[in-house]
Design an enzyme around this catalytic site. Structure first.
Site: not given
Ligand code: NI
Length: 171
Positions: A50, A93-94, A45, A135-136, A139
């Site tokens: 991001q 998380c990226l 995701g 989660h997204e 963000h």
């Molecule tokens: Ni993340």
């Protein structure tokens, strides 16, 4: 095109994103770039902020995760219209390379969103895809998974992340 992923702490990750109002070619290009970037980082995701774009756009593709249904989604201006149950999961998380923390989320969510043509859709997500979505969604609200931890758990996760970053700078 693969773009650079913004890592924590960065302002763009801690500010709420803006609603999308123009469903044009540049939005489609952003979505393509988000998929390219997510796949190249082996994520499931990605939220637009991001990659430094403060817009309410997310992409999800759970194909890389085994033993879960393959779900591929583009969600624009998403809202959670109902939710049910609780589930705990160790998330990555990226924007926090190397860190994973256990977060509690809703087990099921009903989501209203627009697709890339601006058409409204309602989707129901459960389990892993519901976790990825939330989660997204955080963000897009300017919230990271650290904000979902309280007190000492947050402090320990932050210390661990700082240590990971120091180690990454050495190599
Ligand atoms: Ni993340």
């Amino acid at each position: 095109m693969v773009r650079d992923i913004v890592t924590y702490p960065a302002d763009v990750l801690t500010r709420p994103t803006r609603k999308v109002e123009e469903f044009d070619g540049s939005l489609k290009e952003l979505i393509r770039d988000m998929f390219d970037t997510m796949y190249s980082a082996e994520g499931v995701g990605l939220a637009a902020n991001q990659i430094g774009v403060s817009l309410r756009v997310m992409v999800i593709d759970t194909a890389l995760k085994e033993d879960v249904p393959d779900i591929k989604l583009v969600l624009i201006n998403p809202e959670i219209s109902s939710s049910e149950g609780r589930i705990k999961f160790k998330e990555g998380c990226l924007s926090f390379p190397g860190l994973s923390v256990e977060v509690e989320r809703f087990e099921k969510v009903e989501v209203k969103a627009l697709d890339e043509e601006g058409r409204e859709k309602v989707i129901h997500l459960e389990g892993f895809p519901a976790i990825v979505f939330q989660h997204e969604f955080d963000h897009l609200e300017g919230i990271t998974f650290l904000d979902r931890l309280s007190g000492w758990r947050r402090r320990i996760a932050l210390e661990k992340y700082k240590k990971l970053q120091r180690e990454a700078q050495k190599v």
